[in-house]
Design an enzyme around this catalytic site. Structure first.
Site, mmCIF file in Angstrom:
data_model
loop_
_atom_site.group_PDB
_atom_site.id
_atom_site.type_symbol
_atom_site.label_atom_id
_atom_site.label_comp_id
_atom_site.label_asym_id
_atom_site.label_seq_id
_atom_site.Cartn_x
_atom_site.Cartn_y
_atom_site.Cartn_z
ATOM 1 N N ASN A 9 0.871 -1.172 0.000
ATOM 2 C CA ASN A 9 0.000 0.000 0.000
ATOM 3 C C ASN A 9 0.909 1.224 0.000
ATOM 4 O O ASN A 9 1.489 1.559 1.027
ATOM 5 C CB ASN A 9 -0.904 -0.028 1.247
ATOM 6 N N TRP A 10 1.007 1.842 -1.147
ATOM 7 C CA TRP A 10 1.934 2.981 -1.266
ATOM 8 C C TRP A 10 1.385 4.269 -0.671
ATOM 9 O O TRP A 10 2.100 5.268 -0.592
ATOM 10 C CB TRP A 10 2.286 3.219 -2.752
ATOM 11 N N LYS A 11 0.114 4.288 -0.329
ATOM 12 C CA LYS A 11 -0.505 5.503 0.218
ATOM 13 C C LYS A 11 -0.265 6.673 -0.749
ATOM 14 O O LYS A 11 -0.256 6.457 -1.958
ATOM 15 C CB LYS A 11 0.010 5.770 1.639
ATOM 16 N N HIS A 95 -9.366 1.561 5.069
ATOM 17 C CA HIS A 95 -8.053 1.682 5.708
ATOM 18 C C HIS A 95 -8.159 2.636 6.902
ATOM 19 O O HIS A 95 -8.956 3.580 6.874
ATOM 20 C CB HIS A 95 -7.029 2.213 4.694
ATOM 21 N N GLU A 97 -6.457 5.060 7.797
ATOM 22 C CA GLU A 97 -6.303 6.485 7.465
ATOM 23 C C GLU A 97 -7.589 7.043 6.849
ATOM 24 O O GLU A 97 -7.926 8.205 7.051
ATOM 25 C CB GLU A 97 -5.087 6.663 6.541
ATOM 26 N N GLU A 166 -5.053 -4.372 10.876
ATOM 27 C CA GLU A 166 -4.013 -3.363 11.030
ATOM 28 C C GLU A 166 -4.276 -2.568 12.304
ATOM 29 O O GLU A 166 -5.072 -1.607 12.287
ATOM 30 C CB GLU A 166 -4.009 -2.406 9.831
ATOM 31 N N GLY A 172 2.854 2.716 10.759
ATOM 32 C CA GLY A 172 3.820 3.802 10.580
ATOM 33 C C GLY A 172 4.577 4.183 11.839
ATOM 34 O O GLY A 172 5.214 5.230 11.889
ATOM 35 N N SER A 211 3.831 -1.688 10.456
ATOM 36 C CA SER A 211 5.277 -1.747 10.702
ATOM 37 C C SER A 211 5.907 -3.076 10.300
ATOM 38 O O SER A 211 6.824 -3.564 10.959
ATOM 39 C CB SER A 211 5.591 -1.403 12.166
#
Ligand code: 13P
Length: 248
Positions: A9-11, A95, A97, A166, A172, A211
């Site tokens: 997942n490159w965000k 997700h 975020e 997650e 992160g 992570s």
């Protein structure tokens, strides 16, 4: 035997040029085995380029979000029809975020899942507790609620969806869950899915994210309950992501 799913997942990272460079190096350096599926989820702006580069490879393409309608007056949004048209097989939905920065709620997540499935995309539904939930002993309650509301009216389609556990506090931060903690939540997720649909075929894969690095990926993948990984930061470097793909 289910193929395990290792996903990037490159965000909000990488331009088109950076996407091309990553894929060129990654495809050259990674060795892909039959027992695993590899997925890259770049930002929307790189999907077209990635789709062309990946079309003759075994690596699959996914998006990081989608809208719930097929088309309409929704400025700035992207529909699952458009993602399918670009060659996506997967879409990440809910997700943390999206939930915590953009205020996405379970009801919206549920609509997105329904719409993605209708277009033939395989959704990866993300669930996970915040640190305060964990400290209050609420992890199972939070995850169960996210699953029940997210999968409402989709009980018969659970086999067409993957789940990513997650924990928000692990994303992160450089502080992953321990494999034991992840395994316990993964078992619990499977129990909830069994309750939602006792006759499901268990085709859903439960992935861990938060992570994950080349140094710890193998420890997670040693556990049979961990059926894949969803990797953020460590998926941005082609060699690091290749090591994660090859860590088991
Ligand atoms: P990190 O791997 O950077 O912790 O991010 C995890 C994640 O959010 C993947 O979706």
């Amino acid at each position: 035997m289910k193929k395990r799913l290792i996903s990037a997942n490159w965000k909000m990272h990488k331009t088109i040029g950076e996407t091309e460079e990553f894929l060129r190096i990654f495809l050259k350096s990674v060795s892909l085995k039959d027992d695993r599926e590899v997925l890259i989820c770049p930002p929307f702006t790189s999907l077209q380029t990635a789709s062309q580069i990946l079309k003759n490879s075994e690596v699959r393409l996914g998006a990081q979000n989608c809208h719930w309608e097929k088309k309409g007056a929704f400025t700035g949004e992207i529909s699952p029809v458009m993602l399918k048209d670009l060659g996506c097989d997967y879409v990440i939905i809910g997700h943390s975020e999206r939930r915590h920065i953009f205020g996405e709620e379970d009801e919206v997540i549920n609509r997105k899942l329904i719409s993605a499935l209708e277009e033939g995309l395989r959704p990866i539904l993300c669930v996970g507790e915040k640190i305060e939930d964990r400290e209050a002993g609420m992890t199972e309650k939070v995850v169960e609620t996210q699953l029940r509301l997210g999968l409402s009216r989709l009980e018969d389609h659970i086999d067409s969806i993957d789940i990513a556990y997650e924990p928000v506090w692990a994303i992160g931060t450089g502080v992953p869950a321990t494999p034991e903690d992840a395994v316990n939540v993964h078992r619990f997720i499977n129990e909830v899915l069994d309750r939602l649909n006792p006759s499901r075929k268990r085709e859903t894969r439960v992935l861990y994210g938060g992570s994950v690095k080349p140094e710890n990926a193998g420890e997670f993948m040693k556990r049979e309950e961990i059926e894949g990984l969803l990797v953020g930061g460590a998926s941005l470097d082609p060699e690091s992501f290749a090591k994660i793909v090859e860590s088991f």
